[in-house]
Design a protein around this motif. Sequence first.
Motif, PDB file in Angstrom:
ATOM      1  N   ALA A 120      26.186  43.388  32.234  1.00  0.00           N
ATOM      2  CA  ALA A 120      26.902  42.592  33.223  1.00  0.00           C
ATOM      3  C   ALA A 120      26.196  41.264  33.404  1.00  0.00           C
ATOM      4  CB  ALA A 120      26.991  43.329  34.556  1.00  0.00           C
ATOM      5  N   ILE A 121      26.973  40.281  33.860  1.00  0.00           N
ATOM      6  CA  ILE A 121      26.415  38.959  34.118  1.00  0.00           C
ATOM      7  C   ILE A 121      26.992  38.430  35.422  1.00  0.00           C
ATOM      8  CG2 ILE A 121      28.181  37.828  32.683  1.00  0.00           C
ATOM      9  CD1 ILE A 121      25.911  35.823  31.871  1.00  0.00           C
ATOM     10  N   SER A 122      26.113  37.915  36.257  1.00  0.00           N
ATOM     11  CA  SER A 122      26.541  37.402  37.555  1.00  0.00           C
ATOM     12  C   SER A 122      27.165  36.014  37.406  1.00  0.00           C
ATOM     13  CB  SER A 122      25.344  37.337  38.503  1.00  0.00           C
ATOM     14  OG  SER A 122      24.483  36.269  38.116  1.00  0.00           O
TER      15      SER A 122
ATOM     16  N   ILE B 273      24.480  39.545  26.787  1.00  0.00           N
ATOM     17  CA  ILE B 273      25.715  39.122  27.438  1.00  0.00           C
ATOM     18  C   ILE B 273      25.555  37.668  27.873  1.00  0.00           C
ATOM     19  CG2 ILE B 273      24.998  39.969  29.715  1.00  0.00           C
ATOM     20  CD1 ILE B 273      27.962  40.678  30.238  1.00  0.00           C
ATOM     21  N   SER B 274      26.620  36.899  27.723  1.00  0.00           N
ATOM     22  CA  SER B 274      26.604  35.501  28.151  1.00  0.00           C
ATOM     23  C   SER B 274      28.005  35.111  28.593  1.00  0.00           C
ATOM     24  CB  SER B 274      26.116  34.585  27.022  1.00  0.00           C
ATOM     25  OG  SER B 274      26.976  34.665  25.902  1.00  0.00           O
ATOM     26  N   ARG B 275      28.108  33.990  29.272  1.00  0.00           N
ATOM     27  CA  ARG B 275      29.412  33.524  29.723  1.00  0.00           C
ATOM     28  C   ARG B 275      29.505  32.013  29.570  1.00  0.00           C
ATOM     29  NH1 ARG B 275      30.115  35.494  35.627  1.00  0.00           N
ATOM     30  NH2 ARG B 275      32.037  34.244  35.512  1.00  0.00           N
ATOM     31  N   ASP B 276      30.706  31.554  29.313  1.00  0.00           N
ATOM     32  CA  ASP B 276      31.004  30.127  29.233  1.00  0.00           C
ATOM     33  C   ASP B 276      32.127  29.863  30.224  1.00  0.00           C
ATOM     34  OD1 ASP B 276      31.860  27.549  28.634  1.00  0.00           O
ATOM     35  OD2 ASP B 276      31.517  27.779  26.490  1.00  0.00           O
ATOM     36  N   ASN B 277      31.775  29.378  31.406  1.00  0.00           N
ATOM     37  CA  ASN B 277      32.774  29.181  32.454  1.00  0.00           C
ATOM     38  C   ASN B 277      33.788  28.108  32.080  1.00  0.00           C
ATOM     39  OD1 ASN B 277      31.623  31.177  34.042  1.00  0.00           O
ATOM     40  ND2 ASN B 277      30.387  29.733  35.245  1.00  0.00           N
ATOM     41  N   ALA B 278      33.402  27.159  31.248  1.00  0.00           N
ATOM     42  CA  ALA B 278      34.337  26.120  30.816  1.00  0.00           C
ATOM     43  C   ALA B 278      35.428  26.689  29.918  1.00  0.00           C
ATOM     44  CB  ALA B 278      33.590  25.009  30.090  1.00  0.00           C
ATOM     45  N   LYS B 279      35.103  27.774  29.217  1.00  0.00           N
ATOM     46  CA  LYS B 279      36.075  28.401  28.311  1.00  0.00           C
ATOM     47  C   LYS B 279      36.649  29.695  28.881  1.00  0.00           C
ATOM     48  CE  LYS B 279      34.028  26.559  24.062  1.00  0.00           C
ATOM     49  NZ  LYS B 279      33.451  26.889  22.734  1.00  0.00           N
ATOM     50  N   ASN B 280      36.251  30.036  30.114  1.00  0.00           N
ATOM     51  CA  ASN B 280      36.732  31.277  30.747  1.00  0.00           C
ATOM     52  C   ASN B 280      36.505  32.483  29.842  1.00  0.00           C
ATOM     53  OD1 ASN B 280      37.560  29.740  32.890  1.00  0.00           O
ATOM     54  ND2 ASN B 280      39.744  29.882  32.446  1.00  0.00           N
ATOM     55  N   THR B 281      35.332  32.546  29.249  1.00  0.00           N
ATOM     56  CA  THR B 281      35.054  33.573  28.261  1.00  0.00           C
ATOM     57  C   THR B 281      33.674  34.183  28.495  1.00  0.00           C
ATOM     58  OG1 THR B 281      36.454  32.465  26.624  1.00  0.00           O
ATOM     59  CG2 THR B 281      34.879  34.077  25.791  1.00  0.00           C
TER      60      THR B 281
ATOM     61  N   GLY C 290      43.046  33.670  36.883  1.00  0.00           N
ATOM     62  CA  GLY C 290      42.214  33.695  38.078  1.00  0.00           C
ATOM     63  C   GLY C 290      41.094  32.688  37.967  1.00  0.00           C
ATOM     64  N   THR C 291      40.193  32.697  38.913  1.00  0.00           N
ATOM     65  CA  THR C 291      39.042  31.795  38.881  1.00  0.00           C
ATOM     66  C   THR C 291      37.880  32.523  38.215  1.00  0.00           C
ATOM     67  OG1 THR C 291      39.798  30.822  40.959  1.00  0.00           O
ATOM     68  CG2 THR C 291      37.547  30.308  40.249  1.00  0.00           C
ATOM     69  N   PHE C 292      37.728  32.258  36.933  1.00  0.00           N
ATOM     70  CA  PHE C 292      36.741  32.989  36.134  1.00  0.00           C
ATOM     71  C   PHE C 292      35.341  32.863  36.721  1.00  0.00           C
ATOM     72  CE2 PHE C 292      35.055  34.929  32.416  1.00  0.00           C
ATOM     73  CZ  PHE C 292      33.884  34.258  32.083  1.00  0.00           C
ATOM     74  N   SER C 293      34.984  31.663  37.127  1.00  0.00           N
ATOM     75  CA  SER C 293      33.611  31.429  37.580  1.00  0.00           C
ATOM     76  C   SER C 293      33.273  32.169  38.861  1.00  0.00           C
ATOM     77  CB  SER C 293      33.374  29.926  37.768  1.00  0.00           C
ATOM     78  OG  SER C 293      34.269  29.408  38.733  1.00  0.00           O
ATOM     79  N   SER C 294      34.271  32.658  39.577  1.00  0.00           N
ATOM     80  CA  SER C 294      34.015  33.360  40.832  1.00  0.00           C
ATOM     81  C   SER C 294      33.853  34.862  40.633  1.00  0.00           C
ATOM     82  CB  SER C 294      35.146  33.094  41.825  1.00  0.00           C
ATOM     83  OG  SER C 294      36.341  33.703  41.395  1.00  0.00           O
TER      84      SER C 294
END
Length: 122
Positions: free
Chosen positions: A50-52, A69-77, A27-31
């Motif tokens: 949670a993270i927006s 919590i953190s996210r890396d949209n380039a790695k979909n993680t 899917g589109t992780f960043s969305s």
Amino acid sequence: QVQLVESGGGLVQAGGSLRLSCAASGGTFSSHVMGWFRQAPGKEREFVAAISRSGITYYTDSVKGRFTISRDNAKNTVYLQMNSLKPEDTAVYYCAADRAMARILNGEYDYWGQGTQVTVSS
């Protein structure tokens, strides 16, 4: 359809640290809004963090100041850094994804992973 796979759980002594990872695909992780939940034996699943889409974070009171919590949209993680772990943090930790933060904060989500066990010994 989004698939989520958690990793990074294990056995750690009280006061120790672990970093959980959740890799998304399909899917589109960043969305998606991303969240972490946990379920201890005999207890209901509870919200942890949670993270927006833009990086705004939310935490349950019991983990504030200890978990990040953190996210890396380039790695979909999405990650959950857990420090100063306590025996009461012992649970299966689940990653979840949804398009609405309100749903995640309410314990509702469209997609979830299989979970990873975290055990904190005293």
